[in-house]
Design an enzyme around this catalytic site. Structure first.
Site, PDB file in Angstrom:
ATOM      1  N   LYS A 250      52.917  22.954  52.718  1.00 26.98           N
ATOM      2  CA  LYS A 250      51.272  22.562  52.567  1.00 26.98           C
ATOM      3  C   LYS A 250      51.516  22.416  51.153  1.00 26.98           C
ATOM      4  O   LYS A 250      52.470  22.839  50.206  1.00 26.98           O
ATOM      5  CB  LYS A 250      50.462  23.716  52.761  1.00 26.98           C
ATOM      6  CG  LYS A 250      50.481  25.113  52.170  1.00 26.98           C
ATOM      7  CD  LYS A 250      49.532  25.986  52.835  1.00 26.98           C
ATOM      8  CE  LYS A 250      49.893  27.403  52.432  1.00 26.98           C
ATOM      9  NZ  LYS A 250      48.722  28.348  52.633  1.00 26.98           N
TER      10      LYS A 250
ATOM     11  N   ARG B  14      39.569  35.679  57.343  1.00 25.42           N
ATOM     12  CA  ARG B  14      39.649  34.154  56.710  1.00 25.42           C
ATOM     13  C   ARG B  14      39.691  33.329  57.748  1.00 25.42           C
ATOM     14  O   ARG B  14      38.653  32.576  57.894  1.00 25.42           O
ATOM     15  CB  ARG B  14      40.750  34.266  55.730  1.00 25.42           C
ATOM     16  CG  ARG B  14      40.823  33.120  54.838  1.00 25.42           C
ATOM     17  CD  ARG B  14      42.312  32.987  54.000  1.00 25.42           C
ATOM     18  NE  ARG B  14      43.440  33.194  54.731  1.00 25.42           N
ATOM     19  CZ  ARG B  14      44.415  32.740  54.028  1.00 25.42           C
ATOM     20  NH1 ARG B  14      44.527  32.554  52.710  1.00 25.42           N
ATOM     21  NH2 ARG B  14      45.587  32.750  54.798  1.00 25.42           N
TER      22      ARG B  14
ATOM     23  N   TYR C  41      45.415  25.668  17.553  1.00 24.09           N
ATOM     24  CA  TYR C  41      43.879  26.067  17.389  1.00 24.09           C
ATOM     25  C   TYR C  41      43.406  27.312  17.070  1.00 24.09           C
ATOM     26  O   TYR C  41      43.990  28.199  17.735  1.00 24.09           O
ATOM     27  CB  TYR C  41      43.425  25.506  18.589  1.00 24.09           C
ATOM     28  CG  TYR C  41      43.262  24.105  18.903  1.00 24.09           C
ATOM     29  CD1 TYR C  41      42.342  23.091  18.314  1.00 24.09           C
ATOM     30  CD2 TYR C  41      43.862  23.520  19.868  1.00 24.09           C
ATOM     31  CE1 TYR C  41      42.347  21.813  18.006  1.00 24.09           C
ATOM     32  CE2 TYR C  41      43.859  21.872  20.097  1.00 24.09           C
ATOM     33  CZ  TYR C  41      42.970  21.212  19.402  1.00 24.09           C
ATOM     34  OH  TYR C  41      42.849  19.978  19.623  1.00 24.09           O
TER      35      TYR C  41
END
EC number: 5.1.1.1
Length: 345
Positions: free
Chosen positions: A33, A128, A242
């Site tokens: 997947k 789930r 930054y």
């Protein structure tokens, strides 16, 4: 080259599958997947099929269609998400096997695709996916009469071998499935490592195939090298990046690399991760920005053209630990700007 270079070692992937197959002692599928965990589902699945995998799991029917196009006829493709509304034509056309998760999905499957192969997913405590025990008890006789290909559940804590949830789920899965004549599956990678009592008739390794924990013996599959754009001298007391989040405590050489959080290198790695030039560690200095990293190459001989973020010295779980996440997330967020090479295709 202005982008990072991602190498997917398909031979390592196949070796990992074979190793887990040997540990399983039963049929061993492969979970592919999320685009093969970010590694490219077509190449991944074809390599695993050549290694011997005959059953593949995806999350949703759309992934199954793409996988069928890559694999052709033959291998069985099972869909964890089951039969969702509007999926019937995809399931029929690509010959997918939905793992039905609810009474609604069972009704949808039997009405839209009578006689078409399916599996059943049960909830053994994870809350789930899957039918709860009471629902399963109400339809088990009817569903089993239709000869499902597989009855499965999923472990919530298999990566923690001593967790009491593992034994509790095993007990519950046995309680609700012992005595059926349909093949059963409970174990993914972590479950395989828990031992034979968790293996049943089919295991479903996922993360272990791609070099991730908890399979400590896994060969690394993903290698990522990042090109150096320029190198500059930074004096003691100067800052980098930054927010001035890193200040040089000595004169250093800072390399600017072409990669950043747009490429899946999370900002949580700022000032924390180490890259490598051969055997030389090169610490990241300052924040990860969208397209750039700033790395200390003071200890390198010469001027490196690239540095390695993922490879033999450092796998996905090292980055995951530093970022406060898991290897799955590192893999599935690999950026699309990288040039890719398939080793062992």
């Amino acid at each position: 080259m202005g982008t990072g270079h991602l190498t997917i070692d398909l031979d390592a992937l196949a070796d990992n599958w074979r190793a887990l197959d040997r540990k399983s002692g039963c049929a061993t599928a492969a979970v592919v997947k999320a685009d093969g965990y970010g590694c490219g589902v077509g190449a991944v699945a074809r390599k695993l099929a050549a290694a011997g995998a005959r059953q593949f799991f995806v999350a949703v029917a759309e992934e199954g269609v793409r996988l069928r196009e890559a694999l052709g006829e033959g291998p069985e493709i099972l869909v964890f998400g089951g039969h969702m509304s509007g999926d019937a034509e995809m399931i029929r056309g690509a010959g997918l096997v939905p793992m039905l998760n609810s009474l609604d999905q069972i009704l949808r499957q039997f009405e839209a695709l009578p006689g078409h192969p399916f599996g059943i997913q049960l909830d053994s405590g994870m809350n789930r996916l899957g039918m709860e025990a009471a629902d399963w008890g109400a339809v088990a006789e009817v569903a089993l009469a239709q000869k499902p290909r597989l009855v499965m559940s999923h472990l919530a804590c298999a990566d923690a071998p001593d967790h009491p949830m593992n034994a509790a789920q095993l007990k519950e899965f046995r309680r609700i499935t012992d005595g059926i004549s349909v093949p059963r599956s409970l174990a993914a990678t972590g479950g395989i490592l828990l031992g034979p009592e968790y293996h049943f008739d089919l295991t479903r390794p996922g993360i272990g195939l791609y070099g991730g924990m908890p399979f400590e013996e896994a060969r690394p599959v993903v290698h990522l090298d990042l090109p150096v754009i320029q190198i500059r001298d930074v004096a003691k007391g100067e800052t980098v990046g930054y927010g001035n989040s890193w200040t040089a405590e000595r004169p250093v050489r800072i390399a600017t690399l072409a990669a950043g959080y747009a490429d899946g290198i999370t900002r949580h790695l700022s000032n924390r991760v180490t890259l490598w030039h051969g055997d030389t560690p090169c610490p990241l200095r300052g924040r990860v920005s969208m397209d750039l990293l700033t790395v200390d190459v003071t200890d390198c001989e010469g001027e490196p053209e690239s540095l390695t973020l993922l490879g033999e010295r450092q796998g996905v779980d090292v980055l995951a630990d530093l970022a406060g996440t898991i290897g799955y997330e590192i893999l599935t967020q690999l950026g699309h700007r990288y040039s890719r090479r398939l080793a062992g295709a």
